[in-house]
Write an enzyme that holds these catalytic residues in place. Sequence first.
Site, PDB file in Angstrom:
ATOM      1  N   HIS A  50       6.660   4.166  12.730  1.00  0.00           N
ATOM      2  CA  HIS A  50       6.703   4.149  11.255  1.00  0.00           C
ATOM      3  C   HIS A  50       7.774   5.166  10.854  1.00  0.00           C
ATOM      4  O   HIS A  50       7.558   6.374  10.962  1.00  0.00           O
ATOM      5  CB  HIS A  50       5.329   4.537  10.695  1.00  0.00           C
ATOM      6  CG  HIS A  50       5.287   4.634   9.196  1.00  0.00           C
ATOM      7  ND1 HIS A  50       4.526   3.776   8.421  1.00  0.00           N
ATOM      8  CD2 HIS A  50       5.880   5.485   8.322  1.00  0.00           C
ATOM      9  CE1 HIS A  50       4.659   4.108   7.141  1.00  0.00           C
ATOM     10  NE2 HIS A  50       5.479   5.144   7.065  1.00  0.00           N
TER      11      HIS A  50
ATOM     12  N   HIS B 184      10.827   6.751   8.227  1.00  0.00           N
ATOM     13  CA  HIS B 184      11.409   6.911   6.897  1.00  0.00           C
ATOM     14  C   HIS B 184      12.906   7.137   7.052  1.00  0.00           C
ATOM     15  O   HIS B 184      13.364   7.657   8.066  1.00  0.00           O
ATOM     16  CB  HIS B 184      10.755   8.088   6.172  1.00  0.00           C
ATOM     17  CG  HIS B 184       9.389   7.773   5.637  1.00  0.00           C
ATOM     18  ND1 HIS B 184       8.989   8.105   4.363  1.00  0.00           N
ATOM     19  CD2 HIS B 184       8.329   7.137   6.204  1.00  0.00           C
ATOM     20  CE1 HIS B 184       7.741   7.700   4.168  1.00  0.00           C
ATOM     21  NE2 HIS B 184       7.321   7.108   5.271  1.00  0.00           N
TER      22      HIS B 184
ATOM     23  N   ASN C  40      10.250   4.842   3.118  1.00  0.00           N
ATOM     24  CA  ASN C  40      10.052   3.859   4.184  1.00  0.00           C
ATOM     25  C   ASN C  40      11.298   3.019   4.448  1.00  0.00           C
ATOM     26  O   ASN C  40      12.000   2.620   3.526  1.00  0.00           O
ATOM     27  CB  ASN C  40       8.915   2.905   3.789  1.00  0.00           C
ATOM     28  CG  ASN C  40       7.588   3.593   3.703  1.00  0.00           C
ATOM     29  OD1 ASN C  40       7.152   4.240   4.641  1.00  0.00           O
ATOM     30  ND2 ASN C  40       6.919   3.457   2.564  1.00  0.00           N
TER      31      ASN C  40
ATOM     32  N   ARG D 179       0.827  -1.217   0.000  1.00  0.00           N
ATOM     33  CA  ARG D 179       0.000   0.000   0.000  1.00  0.00           C
ATOM     34  C   ARG D 179       0.859   1.264   0.000  1.00  0.00           C
ATOM     35  O   ARG D 179       0.936   1.981  -0.983  1.00  0.00           O
ATOM     36  CB  ARG D 179      -0.933   0.002   1.222  1.00  0.00           C
ATOM     37  CG  ARG D 179      -2.123   0.978   1.089  1.00  0.00           C
ATOM     38  CD  ARG D 179      -1.793   2.433   1.327  1.00  0.00           C
ATOM     39  NE  ARG D 179      -1.271   2.704   2.660  1.00  0.00           N
ATOM     40  CZ  ARG D 179      -0.827   3.891   3.044  1.00  0.00           C
ATOM     41  NH1 ARG D 179      -0.825   4.918   2.194  1.00  0.00           N
ATOM     42  NH2 ARG D 179      -0.353   4.068   4.263  1.00  0.00           N
ATOM     43  N   ASP D 180       1.547   1.533   1.080  1.00  0.00           N
ATOM     44  CA  ASP D 180       2.307   2.778   1.215  1.00  0.00           C
ATOM     45  C   ASP D 180       3.441   2.853   0.205  1.00  0.00           C
ATOM     46  O   ASP D 180       3.811   3.939  -0.244  1.00  0.00           O
ATOM     47  CB  ASP D 180       2.852   2.878   2.645  1.00  0.00           C
ATOM     48  CG  ASP D 180       3.320   4.282   2.983  1.00  0.00           C
ATOM     49  OD1 ASP D 180       2.905   5.232   2.292  1.00  0.00           O
ATOM     50  OD2 ASP D 180       4.104   4.432   3.933  1.00  0.00           O
TER      51      ASP D 180
ATOM     52  N   CYS E   5       9.975   9.501  -0.440  1.00  0.00           N
ATOM     53  CA  CYS E   5       9.535  10.590   0.427  1.00  0.00           C
ATOM     54  C   CYS E   5       9.067  11.715  -0.480  1.00  0.00           C
ATOM     55  O   CYS E   5       9.892  12.341  -1.151  1.00  0.00           O
ATOM     56  CB  CYS E   5      10.676  11.064   1.322  1.00  0.00           C
ATOM     57  SG  CYS E   5      10.222  12.445   2.384  1.00  0.00           S
TER      58      CYS E   5
END
Length: 306
Positions: A208, A210, A250, A14-15, A241
């Site tokens: 979460h 990055h 991520n 998804r992300d 990003c």
Amino acid sequence: MMPSHVTLVEVGPRDGLQNEKQPVATAYKVELVHRLQAAGLREIEVTSYVSPKWVPQMADNAQVMAAIRRAPGVRLSVLVPNLKGLEAALAAPQRPDEVVVFGAASEAFSQRNINCSIAESIERFAPVVAAAHDAGLKVRGAISCALGCPYQGDVSADAVEDVVVRMKAIGVDHVGVADTIGVGTPRKVQAAMERALKHYPLVEVSGHFHDTYGQALANVYACLEMGVHTFDASVAGLGGCPYAKGATGNVATEDVVFMLHGLGIATGIDLDALVDAGAFISSVLGRAPVSRVARAVLAKREKVAA
């Protein structure tokens, strides 16, 4: 405080793929999920039920969910931006086990992106949370820009706690502290996590991160020191990003798994199978994995084969 076991929520399907310029074919998305399951991932964020007008990469959400052969013990989650998205997720041939809602810890980010205040944005999710609970689904809340904002800069721990309190007030079951632009450092991350842990138990708080500034693994370690044992990660480092052109996004699942196993922390994940899953989707996308661990493992295999 170091945990003996860590749960990784795989957000690559998804992300990660949501950030690709061109939509990835449904069959490849499904194959990726199947490979992740085979590698031992038991929490996978599959897709998002958003308008295809705004996120065409996720337009095949229902088809992807319908095609997944769920392995025993696997929990699938989807992101929903509103009640309409939740209704679509519930009407799909295969329902998720969990839905994700979101809110920023930065007023500037909230105003710039969705044209409303943080308070208004969270309150809009109240009926979504209630309806999800009525349907028997768990609700995870993601707090974006918790460590920094591309518009206002620094974000305080007080601001993070404000969003945590608001999410708890509407019934969100779990909160994730997200470093959306990757500017967080270990002590700052711990300060934000402390605020979340004032209102939620350890089991319902996650990180979460990055890797824009190369701090993601250090930030995961800082959370481990506090006993936090749930983290989002993205296979092959999928997902850029959007606020730092050319920067990585991520943290790669392979890199997190390698570190955790090196610390003697169990994950239930087969690193070699995970590397294979990352290599598969990277090949589909026509590029090498961002993950340093994946690159090292693949290079080692080539050397042995030669």
